[in-house]
Design a protein around this motif. Structure first.
Motif, PDB file in Angstrom:
ATOM      1  N   LYS A   1       0.827  -1.210   0.000  1.00 33.09           N
ATOM      2  CA  LYS A   1       0.000   0.000   0.000  1.00 33.09           C
ATOM      3  C   LYS A   1       0.858   1.254   0.000  1.00 33.09           C
ATOM      4  CE  LYS A   1      -4.141  -2.013   2.016  1.00 33.09           C
ATOM      5  NZ  LYS A   1      -4.997  -2.164   3.217  1.00 33.09           N
ATOM      6  N   ASN A   2       0.335   2.283  -0.674  1.00 28.18           N
ATOM      7  CA  ASN A   2       0.966   3.611  -0.649  1.00 28.18           C
ATOM      8  C   ASN A   2       2.426   3.602  -1.115  1.00 28.18           C
ATOM      9  OD1 ASN A   2      -1.400   4.867   0.465  1.00 28.18           O
ATOM     10  ND2 ASN A   2      -0.832   3.933   2.435  1.00 28.18           N
ATOM     11  N   LEU A   3       2.707   2.857  -2.162  1.00 28.07           N
ATOM     12  CA  LEU A   3       4.046   2.922  -2.762  1.00 28.07           C
ATOM     13  C   LEU A   3       4.201   4.277  -3.461  1.00 28.07           C
ATOM     14  CD1 LEU A   3       4.277  -0.712  -4.234  1.00 28.07           C
ATOM     15  CD2 LEU A   3       5.203   0.142  -2.064  1.00 28.07           C
ATOM     16  N   ASP A   4       5.456   4.680  -3.666  1.00 28.41           N
ATOM     17  CA  ASP A   4       5.739   6.044  -4.158  1.00 28.41           C
ATOM     18  C   ASP A   4       5.618   6.130  -5.689  1.00 28.41           C
ATOM     19  OD1 ASP A   4       6.560   8.661  -4.418  1.00 28.41           O
ATOM     20  OD2 ASP A   4       8.677   8.232  -3.980  1.00 28.41           O
ATOM     21  N   TRP A   5       4.408   5.948  -6.205  1.00 24.01           N
ATOM     22  CA  TRP A   5       4.197   5.963  -7.657  1.00 24.01           C
ATOM     23  C   TRP A   5       4.484   7.319  -8.276  1.00 24.01           C
ATOM     24  CZ3 TRP A   5       3.947   1.841 -10.692  1.00 24.01           C
ATOM     25  CH2 TRP A   5       3.699   0.603 -10.069  1.00 24.01           C
ATOM     26  N   ASN A   6       4.388   8.397  -7.492  1.00 22.28           N
ATOM     27  CA  ASN A   6       4.718   9.716  -8.057  1.00 22.28           C
ATOM     28  C   ASN A   6       6.149   9.767  -8.588  1.00 22.28           C
ATOM     29  OD1 ASN A   6       2.276  11.036  -7.765  1.00 22.28           O
ATOM     30  ND2 ASN A   6       2.687  11.547  -5.613  1.00 22.28           N
ATOM     31  N   SER A   7       7.041   9.021  -7.948  1.00 17.66           N
ATOM     32  CA  SER A   7       8.450   9.087  -8.345  1.00 17.66           C
ATOM     33  C   SER A   7       8.711   8.431  -9.703  1.00 17.66           C
ATOM     34  CB  SER A   7       9.323   8.429  -7.274  1.00 17.66           C
ATOM     35  OG  SER A   7       9.047   7.033  -7.186  1.00 17.66           O
ATOM     36  N   VAL A   8       7.757   7.652 -10.208  1.00 17.25           N
ATOM     37  CA  VAL A   8       7.961   6.975 -11.492  1.00 17.25           C
ATOM     38  C   VAL A   8       6.837   7.303 -12.482  1.00 17.25           C
ATOM     39  CG1 VAL A   8       9.314   5.083 -10.527  1.00 17.25           C
ATOM     40  CG2 VAL A   8       6.821   4.872 -10.619  1.00 17.25           C
ATOM     41  N   ARG A   9       6.150   8.402 -12.214  1.00 15.56           N
ATOM     42  CA  ARG A   9       4.966   8.757 -12.992  1.00 15.56           C
ATOM     43  C   ARG A   9       5.257   8.858 -14.494  1.00 15.56           C
ATOM     44  NH1 ARG A   9       1.429   6.503 -11.835  1.00 15.56           N
ATOM     45  NH2 ARG A   9       0.533   7.269  -9.904  1.00 15.56           N
ATOM     46  N   SER A  10       6.431   9.353 -14.837  1.00 16.61           N
ATOM     47  CA  SER A  10       6.741   9.563 -16.254  1.00 16.61           C
ATOM     48  C   SER A  10       6.933   8.240 -17.007  1.00 16.61           C
ATOM     49  CB  SER A  10       8.000  10.421 -16.399  1.00 16.61           C
ATOM     50  OG  SER A  10       9.105   9.750 -15.834  1.00 16.61           O
ATOM     51  N   SER A  11       7.066   7.132 -16.284  1.00 18.22           N
ATOM     52  CA  SER A  11       7.306   5.835 -16.938  1.00 18.22           C
ATOM     53  C   SER A  11       6.030   5.168 -17.427  1.00 18.22           C
ATOM     54  CB  SER A  11       7.998   4.872 -15.969  1.00 18.22           C
ATOM     55  OG  SER A  11       9.234   5.394 -15.553  1.00 18.22           O
ATOM     56  N   LEU A  12       4.863   5.670 -17.009  1.00 12.93           N
ATOM     57  CA  LEU A  12       3.607   4.971 -17.295  1.00 12.93           C
ATOM     58  C   LEU A  12       2.580   5.898 -17.923  1.00 12.93           C
ATOM     59  CD1 LEU A  12       3.491   3.123 -13.899  1.00 12.93           C
ATOM     60  CD2 LEU A  12       3.470   1.932 -16.088  1.00 12.93           C
ATOM     61  N   ASN A  13       1.998   5.443 -19.021  1.00 14.21           N
ATOM     62  CA  ASN A  13       0.966   6.232 -19.687  1.00 14.21           C
ATOM     63  C   ASN A  13      -0.084   5.299 -20.278  1.00 14.21           C
ATOM     64  OD1 ASN A  13      -0.514   8.228 -20.933  1.00 14.21           O
ATOM     65  ND2 ASN A  13       0.861   8.399 -22.698  1.00 14.21           N
ATOM     66  N   PRO A  14      -1.308   5.236 -19.749  1.00 15.85           N
ATOM     67  CA  PRO A  14      -1.821   6.013 -18.620  1.00 15.85           C
ATOM     68  C   PRO A  14      -1.191   5.608 -17.286  1.00 15.85           C
ATOM     69  CG  PRO A  14      -3.405   4.317 -19.269  1.00 15.85           C
ATOM     70  CD  PRO A  14      -2.313   4.308 -20.301  1.00 15.85           C
ATOM     71  N   PRO A  15      -1.360   6.429 -16.257  1.00 10.88           N
ATOM     72  CA  PRO A  15      -0.670   6.237 -14.973  1.00 10.88           C
ATOM     73  C   PRO A  15      -1.346   5.195 -14.075  1.00 10.88           C
ATOM     74  CG  PRO A  15      -1.979   8.239 -14.875  1.00 10.88           C
ATOM     75  CD  PRO A  15      -2.149   7.690 -16.268  1.00 10.88           C
ATOM     76  N   ILE A  16      -1.072   3.937 -14.343  1.00  6.97           N
ATOM     77  CA  ILE A  16      -1.599   2.873 -13.492  1.00  6.97           C
ATOM     78  C   ILE A  16      -0.703   2.662 -12.271  1.00  6.97           C
ATOM     79  CG2 ILE A  16      -2.805   1.699 -15.371  1.00  6.97           C
ATOM     80  CD1 ILE A  16      -0.429  -0.252 -15.536  1.00  6.97           C
ATOM     81  N   SER A  17      -1.162   1.870 -11.324  1.00  4.81           N
ATOM     82  CA  SER A  17      -0.362   1.527 -10.136  1.00  4.81           C
ATOM     83  C   SER A  17      -0.811   0.150  -9.645  1.00  4.81           C
ATOM     84  CB  SER A  17      -0.574   2.556  -9.020  1.00  4.81           C
ATOM     85  OG  SER A  17      -1.864   2.392  -8.452  1.00  4.81           O
TER      86      SER A  17
END
Lengths: 200, 200
Positions: free
Chosen positions: A20-36
């Motif tokens: 839970k609550n992993l730091d997906w903001n830090s890798v946001r540019s790697s995913l389009n659309p921004p899944i988690s």
């Protein structure tokens, strides 16, 4: 510590709360659309720790897309599951298609206690696989980033992986680097004739 | 299982018996003269498992020749030692100069439980270091081959290592290979600002 259990009585390899609550903001540019891992893009996809029930959900079969798996019975699988859980440091993470109750992707984070780096914790990525029929959903990136972000959450000072030439662009696209002059993986292979002893 | 103890009451990380009767014949061509862990070429050299006493014998200092070690107290070292022993799979092996009671070389074998390869055991080489003032005694080869042969004895199906370009010839000389198209080590590094949590 008792084995963590899910709502259906599943026994997980590690505590699902850790995902839970992993730091997906830090890798946001790697995913389009921004899944988690908590919102994997389809309501029927579930990212969770490996469960003792996953022998019947096809975890072993999906690994056979990757390398030699051999004949593994349910008892073999369960014995190895408990060895991993007792040892600790094994964060095998899977993607389940909850429509078919089948494992369709997996990646392992393995941690190692070090003396170097202030008695630090080091991480490794192992055994990454995604079912070919689910291509185009970024599930490879999703499962690798899930365990990579978990390693960061656990406080690891680095995470490493060994890979074929053909996979370098994929791993570069999600932040892994070949460090100049220090990017070699070497190996000795032994004949697979004997069963491993229980390490003692 | 109780902690294995040596004749002086030392607590070892793993059972010293495991280092007996390794298959040195299989690597005979790599060493000239043909030393082994049980006959390391000098009567005052001792190859053995890491001991809880090795903080005072300079194990942490010798690692600082290798990479960032940081400030590690005796309590830090001992806590990590017990974590390794409790987890299992940590075969940190050292060379002691028994004249000075100092650690002068070390290498770690780490094993990992796999599901692939018939629920196999995989091995890794880590944290290899030999004191520069003991050059010319083949001690680098000796310590690496000791843990490599131990991995074979434990039934591992392969042993791997990551290394700098400059070390490739050394590892080739003792049997390690760069597999064509599959010899890349990639890494993500995190800031070392937080202490690792206890994995759970």
């Amino acid at each position: 510590m008792g084995a963590p259990r899910g709502p259906n009585g599943d026994t997980f390899l590690f505590n699902p709360e850790l995902l839970k609550n992993l730091d997906w903001n830090s890798v946001r540019s790697s995913l389009n659309p921004p899944i988690s891992n908590e919102e994997p893009g389809e309501p029927w996809l579930l990212v969770r720790p490996l469960s003792i029930m996953d022998y019947s959900k096809g975890y072993v079969q999906i690994l056979s897309q990757l390398t030699t798996v051999g004949n593994i019975s349910k008892a073999d699988f369960e014995r190895q599951f408990w060895r991993m859980q007792n040892a600790g440091g094994y964060y095998v993470t899977v993607i389940e298609d909850t429509r078919s109750n089948k494992i369709i992707g997996a990646a392992s984070l393995i941690t190692e206690f070090k003396i170097i780096h202030s008695c630090g914790l080091r991480a490794r990525l192992e055994d990454v696989v995604v079912n070919n029929t689910y291509r185009g959903k970024q599930l490879g990136k999703l499962i690798v980033l899930t365990v990579s972000l978990l390693s960061k959450k656990l406080g690891c000072y680095k995470m490493s992986l060994d890979c074929k030439d053909s996979l370098i662009p994929f791993y570069k696209s999600i932040g892994y680097k070949l460090e100049p002059g220090n990017a070699n993986s070497m190996v000795v292979r032994y004949e697979e004739t004997t069963k491993p002893q229980d390490p003692s």
